[in-house]
Design an enzyme around this catalytic site. Structure first.
Site, PDB file in Angstrom:
ATOM      1  N   GLU A 247      -5.623  14.489  -0.780  1.00  9.54           N
ATOM      2  CA  GLU A 247      -4.426  14.429  -1.768  1.00  9.54           C
ATOM      3  C   GLU A 247      -4.402  16.003  -2.558  1.00  9.54           C
ATOM      4  OE1 GLU A 247      -5.182  10.920  -4.341  1.00  9.54           O
ATOM      5  OE2 GLU A 247      -6.097   9.846  -2.572  1.00  9.54           O
ATOM      6  N   GLU A 358       2.312   8.469  -9.716  1.00  4.82           N
ATOM      7  CA  GLU A 358       1.455   7.381 -10.304  1.00  4.82           C
ATOM      8  C   GLU A 358       0.881   7.650 -11.650  1.00  4.82           C
ATOM      9  OE1 GLU A 358      -3.149   5.883  -8.766  1.00  4.82           O
ATOM     10  OE2 GLU A 358      -2.223   7.534  -7.697  1.00  4.82           O
TER      11      GLU A 358
END
Length: 443
Positions: A247, A358
């Protein structure tokens, strides 16, 4: 970071301390004991102190009880010092950033990656050939530490954000610093977790990388133990104990960094955020080769509502020759790589690529958080108001960048944060996403 899946949604479960920190602070402002232990210790100490004060035969021993907490605090601080000595490598030069960060220039062969038992004795590799169809991204975001000072680290060194005692004291254990924490008994899906998403994803094929330009904002994060991030995920394995992810993107995390600056970050795991992997260079794994980019450092400038927009380019791709996963940031700067030996499923390929935002919603005030995602505005706002991802691409089996096909959208709390996609000749595949969190439709 949490992951969203069309049928089975996985959300990373490094639960922040939620409401626990309030109880912890009452008992011991920086104790590394668990939440369950602290009330017991508090009651025990209170009982001993009450007995001492009420029994004159025991009054002479009261001074020893007074030293209980200081001794424990001293032991804790000693453990932190040992940890900091391990994680902060010797620097040949240190650069002061205007945001308060210290950037240490560390000899490349002394970086944390080479503490890993599988990487000891290795030397950093030269960058491989980039995927076919690659053009340097027109990135407009820079890093505050180097932009302000005009300095970079010398050749043969890499810049590493120094970890401080204050950084470690913000979390509840040294072992958990720089890692996601799993809340026991919580299923890994977006409906039962405190992680919320607005994402676009592709699956059903074999993927060897991904690329996007990500709009950079400074979203408001209303609780110390929440965060707001925008990133891309390279994913393989099942949404159980063997999940592999790589990520990269930007995040605002007061717990990890002690401020509200958006920062360039990375993360990796091979076991669904349980014991492996970490943020940035806070454990051994990622091998950095670049002397101009500090992972974890603040990004500057950032976008403003109805004003100038800034974005950063991120590309992750798998080197066909050695199998390592490489990272490019900004306008063609190769940062480094995750060695393939770190992974299980990702040793071969990814099965999903995901892009988006997120946040963590601790509900610390008893209602939905007001922590913002992206710009803090819904996708309908469009350019200059809502945050965006543009020029989304994936890398195929032939090491070629190709447009997305069969793009799926998912907003698990659409009244709080939403997403809308489009496509044109300039931005290719793109989407707007985000939201304010708590509002009349998101109580």
């Amino acid at each position: 970071m949490g992951l969203c899946y069309k049928k089975t949604t996985r959300v990373h479960t490094n639960t922040t301390m939620l409401n626990q920190e309030k109880t912890t602070k009452m008992a011991s402002s920086s104790s590394f004991k668990s939440y369950r232990t602290i009330p017991i210790l508090f009651i025990f100490v209170a009982f001993v102190r009450t007995t001492v004060l009420s029994n004159p035969l025991l009054s002479d021993s009261s001074s020893s009880n007074q030293t209980l907490r200081p001794r424990h605090e001293l032991q804790k601080l000693n453990r932190i010092k040992i940890y900091l000595k391990k994680v902060n490598k010797p620097a040949v030069k240190t650069i002061q950033s205007p945001d308060g960060d210290l950037i240490d220039c560390v000899l490349s062969h002394l970086q944390p990656a080479f503490d890993h038992p599988l990487l000891k004795g290795q030397k950093p590799l030269e960058p491989p050939e980039r995927p076919k169809g690659h053009n340097s991204m027109n990135s407009t975001g820079f890093q505050l530490w180097s932009e302000h000072s005009g300095e970079t680290c010398p050749e043969g060194t890499i810049p590493i954000r120094r970890t401080t005692e204050k950084d470690v004291l913000r979390v509840n254990s040294i072992r958990g610093f720089g890692r996601r924490r799993i809340r026991r008994g919580v299923q890994r899906d977006t409906m039962s977790s405190d992680h919320e998403h607005a994402v676009a994803f592709v699956n059903g094929d074999q993927y060897y990388g991904a690329k996007a330009s990500i709009n950079v904002w400074t979203p408001q994060v209303t609780d110390q133990y929440e965060f707001s991030l925008s990133q891309l995920w390279v994913i393989s394995g099942t949404f159980g104990n063997d999940l592999n992810t790589i990520e990269a993107g930007w995040q605002v995390s007061p717990e990890l960094y002690g401020d509200n600056y958006p920062r360039f970050f990375t993360y990796w795991t091979t076991d669904a955020y349980q014991a492996t992997g970490c943020y940035n260079l806070l454990c051994s794994g990622f091998i950095q080769i670049n002397n101009k980019i500090a992972i974890g450092a603040a990004i500057s400038p950032t976008s403003s509502y109805n004003g100038t927009q800034f974005d950063i380019g991120i590309m992750i791709w798998k080197d066909p020759k050695h199998g390592h996963w490489w990272l490019e940031f900004g306008s063609g700067l190769v940062v480094g790589y995750w060695p393939s030996v770190l992974f299980s499923h990702l040793q071969s390929h990814a099965s999903m690529i995901q892009f988006g935002g997120e946040i963590v919603n601790t509900k610390s005030m008893g209602s939905h958080t007001s922590t913002q995602m992206g710009s803090g505005h819904f996708a309908d706002g469009g350019f200059g108001k809502a945050s965006y991802f543009r020029n989304l691409q994936v890398v195929d089996w032939d090491n070629s960048l190709i447009p997305l096909s069969n793009l799926h959208l998912l907003a698990d709390h659409p009244d709080c944060y939403d997403i809308k996609a489009g496509k044109n000749n300039v931005w290719g595949n793109y989407f707007y996403y985000g939201g304010p969190g708590r509002n009349s439709r998101c109580p």
